[in-house]
Design an enzyme around this catalytic site. Structure first.
Site, PDB file in Angstrom:
ATOM      1  CB  SER A   1      40.362  22.731  23.526  1.00  0.00           C
ATOM      2  OG  SER A   1      41.551  23.455  23.825  1.00  0.00           O
TER       3      SER A   1
ATOM      4  CB  THR B   1      27.688 -23.252  32.979  1.00  0.00           C
ATOM      5  OG1 THR B   1      26.936 -24.457  32.871  1.00  0.00           O
ATOM      6  CG2 THR B   1      28.723 -23.384  34.086  1.00  0.00           C
ATOM      7  CG  HIS B   2      25.753 -23.118  28.880  1.00  0.00           C
ATOM      8  ND1 HIS B   2      26.333 -22.908  27.652  1.00  0.00           N
ATOM      9  CD2 HIS B   2      26.554 -24.011  29.519  1.00  0.00           C
ATOM     10  CE1 HIS B   2      27.429 -23.657  27.542  1.00  0.00           C
ATOM     11  NE2 HIS B   2      27.589 -24.331  28.681  1.00  0.00           N
TER      12      HIS B   2
ATOM     13  CB  SER C   1       6.069   1.912  36.537  1.00  0.00           C
ATOM     14  OG  SER C   1       5.123   2.152  35.529  1.00  0.00           O
TER      15      SER C   1
ATOM     16  CE  LYS D   1       8.082  -3.245  36.261  1.00  0.00           C
ATOM     17  NZ  LYS D   1       8.052  -2.723  34.908  1.00  0.00           N
TER      18      LYS D   1
ATOM     19  CD  GLU E   1      16.559  -1.455  34.013  1.00  0.00           C
ATOM     20  OE1 GLU E   1      16.033  -1.428  32.886  1.00  0.00           O
ATOM     21  OE2 GLU E   1      15.936  -1.200  35.060  1.00  0.00           O
TER      22      GLU E   1
ATOM     23  CE1 TYR F   1      48.602  18.642  20.160  1.00  0.00           C
ATOM     24  CE2 TYR F   1      48.619  20.203  18.343  1.00  0.00           C
ATOM     25  CZ  TYR F   1      47.986  19.646  19.436  1.00  0.00           C
ATOM     26  OH  TYR F   1      46.744  20.091  19.802  1.00  0.00           O
TER      27      TYR F   1
ATOM     28  CD  GLN G   1      41.774  21.515  20.830  1.00  0.00           C
ATOM     29  OE1 GLN G   1      42.732  22.242  20.988  1.00  0.00           O
ATOM     30  NE2 GLN G   1      40.680  21.907  20.213  1.00  0.00           N
TER      31      GLN G   1
ATOM     32  CE  LYS H   1      43.837  18.481  26.063  1.00  0.00           C
ATOM     33  NZ  LYS H   1      44.042  18.098  24.654  1.00  0.00           N
TER      34      LYS H   1
HETATM   35  N1  ARG Z   1      44.546  22.872  23.001  1.00  0.00           N
HETATM   36  C1  ARG Z   1      45.602  22.079  22.462  1.00  0.00           C
HETATM   37  C2  ARG Z   1      45.350  20.612  22.749  1.00  0.00           C
HETATM   38  O1  ARG Z   1      44.566  20.341  23.579  1.00  0.00           O
HETATM   39  C3  ARG Z   1      46.910  22.494  23.037  1.00  0.00           C
HETATM   40  C4  ARG Z   1      48.080  22.241  22.177  1.00  0.00           C
HETATM   41  C5  ARG Z   1      48.044  23.099  21.007  1.00  0.00           C
HETATM   42  N2  ARG Z   1      49.220  23.143  20.294  1.00  0.00           N
HETATM   43  C6  ARG Z   1      49.281  23.676  19.061  1.00  0.00           C
HETATM   44  N3  ARG Z   1      50.421  23.743  18.512  1.00  0.00           N
HETATM   45  N4  ARG Z   1      48.224  24.132  18.475  1.00  0.00           N
HETATM   46  O2  ARG Z   1      45.909  19.728  22.144  1.00  0.00           O
END
Ligand code: ARG
Length: 456
Positions: free
Chosen positions: A23, A155-156, A277, A283, A290, A317, A322, A325
């Site tokens: 990651s 409205t509308h 354009s 234009k 947009e 976990y 991961q 993110k």
């Molecule tokens: N790169 C992992 C994440 O973003 C960190 C945590 C990893 N933990 C594990 N036990 N593999 O979630």
């Protein structure tokens, strides 16, 4: 890069599996927070006698050097590292040897990443709130100039009743004040320290989670270690708040696009926020608005992705997490891009009050006021409403409008019509006589401006 956990394995991770698992290319943006969390952790370990004070001091000062070296470019992030946490720890150990290896005592990457992302999101949320404040400033800049500028309210998308341009803009102002509140609320619930939850069950060391909480600016600690490492509600909440910001920006963009069209021509966008354009020389396109409207889809997608990633994962976990993110980082980047260009686009646009007025005139936009005129002379509202409907039909038939009928024609519909009816249905009167609190009158606009100023 060698793996910290390689002791248990007979074979190295397959190269493509390694790339897939890594990651670092997206979580390296949290390096400052990772270092900040590790510094607090090291200080706590020493304070509790878990590691020697001298070791903690060495760790903390080397972490500071690493931070500076990453910032200056002297230490490039190694993109073959598994993640930012492993990268920083490996670098620390490379520099300090065995002392560096003591940092991860009483900690897991699971609580480490949960801390890092909270700290990161707290900072980003603060910046986004500041950008929303600049947007409010741009709205007020325009609204203050147009508290008596009359435009059709719809409205509308049908002309409904006259309003002021300020009143219309301030409606958006109200939305963005709530967006600020939503983001701040989410941060309030997020701002608890998960560090010390460790892998999932806590730790055998006598740690002080309150000390790290205080050092890291958290309002307290998470009370359940499984929840501490598994919770990503705050990502959902923030993404939802960001999606709502985008929804508001998108509605606003849609109106800017309509207003800039020849069909409306209520505004002229500044040249610096429009494009041409490649084929049609005449234009002038509202691309910025947009694109903001278009990017709303991405942020909705980020929210859906987050919810979907979380829906089936058991406690505690799992590596699925991961995936939090990229979604939230994309949403942050997108919202920030939009909030960089939208406020100046708004601030530099020129309102065209004559065109707004022209669109408000002669469209029966004052028909409600005509009904109210009779109602105030004690005709029941429903009776007056029906009668005005008949007058409007009469005008359409005669190809005329309410302002151009003569008093005899009015009186043929009802004897209570008098000459003052023309004043009663003038657009200025229609706007100013909407005296109800929060209505479109000038005093209300001024109150709204004051209210919004409190958010800036
Ligand atoms: N790169 C992992 C994440 O973003 C960190 C945590 C990893 N933990 C594990 N036990 N593999 O979630």
């Amino acid at each position: 890069m060698a793996k910290m956990w390689e002791g248990r394995f007979a074979k190295a991770l397959d190269q493509q599996a390694d790339d897939f698992n890594s990651s670092i290319h997206f979580d390296s943006r949290m390096f400052r927070q990772d270092i900040q969390g590790s510094m607090a952790h090291a200080a706590m370990l020493a304070a509790k006698g878990i590691i020697a004070q001298a070791d903690a001091d060495a760790i903390i000062s080397e972490l500071e050097n690493i931070r500076q070296d990453i910032e200056s470019g002297a230490l490039p992030i190694d993109m073959t590292a598994e993640d930012v946490h492993m990268f920083v720890e490996a670098e620390l150990t490379r520099r300090l040897g065995d002392v560096g290896k003591r940092l991860h005592t009483a900690r897991s990457r699971n609580d480490q990443v949960a801390v890092d992302i909270r700290l990161y999101l707290r900072q980003e949320a603060k910046e986004i709130v500041e950008m929303l404040q600049s947007l409010l400033e741009a709205i007020l800049f325009q609204a203050k100039q147009h508290t008596t500028t009359i435009m059709p309210g719809y409205t509308h998308l049908q002309r409904a009743q006259p309003v002021t341009f300020a009143h219309h803009l301030l409606a958006y102002g109200m939305m963005f004040t709530r967006d600020i509140g939503r983001i701040q609320d989410a941060v309030k619930r997020m701002n608890y320290n998960p560090l010390g939850s460790c892998a999932l069950a806590g730790t055998t060391y006598n740690t002080d989670r309150y000390m790290t909480a205080e050092k890291l600016g958290f309002d307290g600690i998470t009370l359940n270690s499984i929840d501490g490492v598994s919770d990503r509600d705050f990502c959902v909440e923030l993404l939802s708040a960001f999606a709502t910001v985008m929804m508001h920006l998108s509605r606003f963009s849609e109106e800017v696009i309509l207003w800039a069209s020849w069909e409306f021509k209520f505004i002229e966008l500044d040249d610096s926020y429009t494009t041409g354009s490649s084929i049609m020389p005449q234009k002038k396109n509202p691309d910025i608005a947009e694109l903001v409207r278009g990017k709303t889809g991405r942020v909705y997608g980020d929210l859906m992705a987050m919810l979907t990633v979380l829906k089936g994962i058991p406690l505690a976990y799992n590596k699925d997490m991961q995936e939090d993110k990229e979604s939230i980082f994309d949403a942050i980047d997108t919202v920030k891009q939009c909030l960089t260009v939208f406020p100046p686009m708004l601030k530099t646009l020129k309102a065209l009050p004559e065109n707004m007025l022209k669109a408000a005139q002669k469209g029966f936009i004052n028909a409600t006021d005509l009904a109210d005129y009779l109602t105030k002379k004690d005709v029941p509202f429903r009776t007056a409403y029906k009668l005005v409907g008949q007058i409007v039909a009469y005008c359409i038939e005669k190809n005329t409008v309410l302002e151009d009928l003569d008093i005899a024609e009015y009186q043929s519909f009802h004897p209570l019509f008098e000459k003052d009816v023309f004043e009663a249905i003038s657009l200025r009167r229609c706007v100013e006589s909407r005296i109800s609190a929060g209505g479109t009158n000038q005093a209300s606009a001024e109150e709204q401006i004051k209210y919004i100023e409190n958010f800036i």
